[in-house]
Design an enzyme around this catalytic site. Structure first.
Site, mmCIF file in Angstrom:
data_model
loop_
_atom_site.group_PDB
_atom_site.id
_atom_site.type_symbol
_atom_site.label_atom_id
_atom_site.label_comp_id
_atom_site.label_asym_id
_atom_site.label_seq_id
_atom_site.Cartn_x
_atom_site.Cartn_y
_atom_site.Cartn_z
ATOM 1 N NE ARG A 1 -4.096 -15.879 0.567
ATOM 2 C CZ ARG A 1 -4.769 -16.190 -0.537
ATOM 3 N NH1 ARG A 1 -5.222 -17.426 -0.717
ATOM 4 N NH2 ARG A 1 -4.972 -15.284 -1.480
ATOM 5 N NE ARG B 1 -3.684 7.453 13.435
ATOM 6 C CZ ARG B 1 -2.816 6.906 12.605
ATOM 7 N NH1 ARG B 1 -2.789 7.278 11.344
ATOM 8 N NH2 ARG B 1 -1.964 6.001 13.029
ATOM 9 C CE1 TYR C 1 1.847 -10.280 9.098
ATOM 10 C CE2 TYR C 1 1.298 -8.954 11.029
ATOM 11 C CZ TYR C 1 1.810 -9.049 9.743
ATOM 12 O OH TYR C 1 2.309 -7.942 9.122
ATOM 13 C CD GLU D 1 2.959 -7.418 -1.463
ATOM 14 O OE1 GLU D 1 2.254 -7.630 -0.459
ATOM 15 O OE2 GLU D 1 3.897 -6.592 -1.473
ATOM 16 N NE ARG E 1 -1.587 -6.584 13.081
ATOM 17 C CZ ARG E 1 -1.056 -6.213 11.931
ATOM 18 N NH1 ARG E 1 -1.749 -6.269 10.824
ATOM 19 N NH2 ARG E 1 0.189 -5.775 11.881
ATOM 20 C CG ASP F 1 3.522 -5.919 13.100
ATOM 21 O OD1 ASP F 1 3.331 -6.296 11.924
ATOM 22 O OD2 ASP F 1 2.703 -5.218 13.731
ATOM 23 N NE ARG G 1 2.162 -4.554 -0.003
ATOM 24 C CZ ARG G 1 2.666 -4.456 1.224
ATOM 25 N NH1 ARG G 1 2.251 -3.478 2.028
ATOM 26 N NH2 ARG G 1 3.562 -5.325 1.684
#
Length: 383
Positions: A246, A175, A347, A299, A171, A349, A276
């Site tokens: 999790r 670049r 999972y 987090e 995912r 989005d 993070r």
């Protein structure tokens, strides 16, 4: 006919709205005291910042249908997710792009040079990556993998990257230009008044009755059909055991002005216990400069216990086998459909959840018109 929707997140709310608009009576149940599920947002009383209570949610999609639907119920402001990462005492740009490569290796490579440079570092002996680690090594080589993914992944999943599936890393883009937009989707934004306001608008219909702070297990009423967006194993009372998740712990702190200068800073080194820090005023750049104080969240990821909020399905071998057994039980159970992230143990989005909910609406309304059975699942939850 009266229907029960379990869960007031996007999946359940979209189904509730569609059935209500088609003349059906709805009881919407959620054991939390608010709607919008893990997308819940409110104004922080101390700082005035719009806070994403269960972690940051940036809306991104290339589906016009999904984008047009959600814009019926709220106004979005443009927002580009530009993640920064600390590794080895330095700050870099994520996803890995040409700036990241040149910063990390101390080079000034052009796109074609960088592509060849990384290809030379990639492990070409790995032709069919089976694990997260193999996927990373075959894509970017050992240096970038160790710097940005190895420690972070250990903290996020509590497992060696050698034991995680390669699909997790697929995912993440790499670049060979200076584009640091984390997503590639056509539509990207943040709702001006927060996600909870959007879900409230979706549920604003006279045929939708809410029962917040209510467990489905405690409801004795009989319904024509139940749409269940909670954990599939919980629906059956966990007779085969609990599917693994999790969960996240958030450590809140405030500061004057601007704490870190960006919305999300990843901490890739294993020695740092949190994954993070998110600074929520930066998710609303149109108002950030007007706010004198800021609120941030460190987090921490860990294995979910019985009373924790489940965030990320683990889906390792033992969970796959258990899921298959629960799916078989679900398909043999009449009068209930499972949908959403928890109902299908996947999972998802936000835009995918909304798109699947809209597709589930189409299937459900067609079944009602044809007087046929509503399916147990609207997508196959098994890999």
């Amino acid at each position: 006919m009266r229907y029960c929707i379990v869960g007031a997140g996007f999946s359940g709310s979209i189904m509730a709205r569609a059935l209500a608009e088609n003349g059906h009576d709805i009881l919407l149940i959620d054991e939390r005291s608010h709607v919008a599920g893990n997308c819940h947002t409110t104004r922080d009383a101390e700082t005035g910042v719009m806070v994403h209570h269960y972690g940051p949610h940036i809306f991104h999609t290339s589906s016009d249908r999904v984008w047009n639907y959600i814009n019926r119920f709220g106004s979005f402001r443009p927002y580009i997710n530009r993640v920064k990462a600390q590794s080895g005492g330095r700050v870099y740009s994520l996803p890995i792009n040409l700036l990241t490569i040149n910063q990390f290796f101390g080079t000034t490579l052009r796109p074609d040079e960088a592509r060849a440079f990384i290809a030379a570092k990639a492990d070409r002996s790995i032709t069919e990556p089976r694990s997260f680690e193999e996927q990373a090594l075959s894509m970017i080589g050992p240096e970038l993998y160790e710097a940005f993914f190895h420690g972070y992944t250990l903290k996020q999943w509590g497992l060696s990257p050698k034991k995680l599936p390669a699909s997790i890393l697929k995912r993440l883009p790499v670049r060979f230009n200076y584009d640091d937009n984390y997503f590639n989707h056509t539509h990207q934004g943040i709702p001006e008044d927060g996600y909870t306001a959007i879900v409230e608008n979706i549920l604003n219909h006279p045929k939708i009755e809410r029962a917040l702070g209510t467990r489905f297990e405690d409801v004795k009423e009989t319904f024509h059909h139940v749409f269940y967006t909670g954990p599939i194993d919980r629906f059956f009372g966990f007779p085969l055991g609990r599917l693994g998740y999790r969960t996240l712990d958030f450590e809140r702190f405030t500061a004057e002005g601007d704490y870190q200068g960006t919305a999300v800073m990843n901490y890739c080194d294993r020695a740092v216990p949190y994954t993070r820090v998110s600074e929520h005023k930066h998710f609303a750049p149109w108002e950030a400069d007007k706010l004198e104080r800021t609120v941030c969240f460190r987090e921490y990821s860990r294995l979910a216990n019985e009373n924790d909020i489940p965030y990320y399905p683990i889906r390792l071998v033992q969970e796959q086998d258990m899921l298959a057994a629960y799916v078989d039980m679900a398909r043999k159970t009449k009068g209930v459909s499972f949908l959403g992230r928890l109902g299908t143990y996947r999972y998802l989005d936000m835009d995918v959840s909304i798109g699947e909910a809209l597709d589930a609406v189409d299937t459900t309304l067609a079944a009602l018109r044809d007087n046929s059975d509503i399916p147990s699942f609207f997508v196959n939850p098994l890999p």
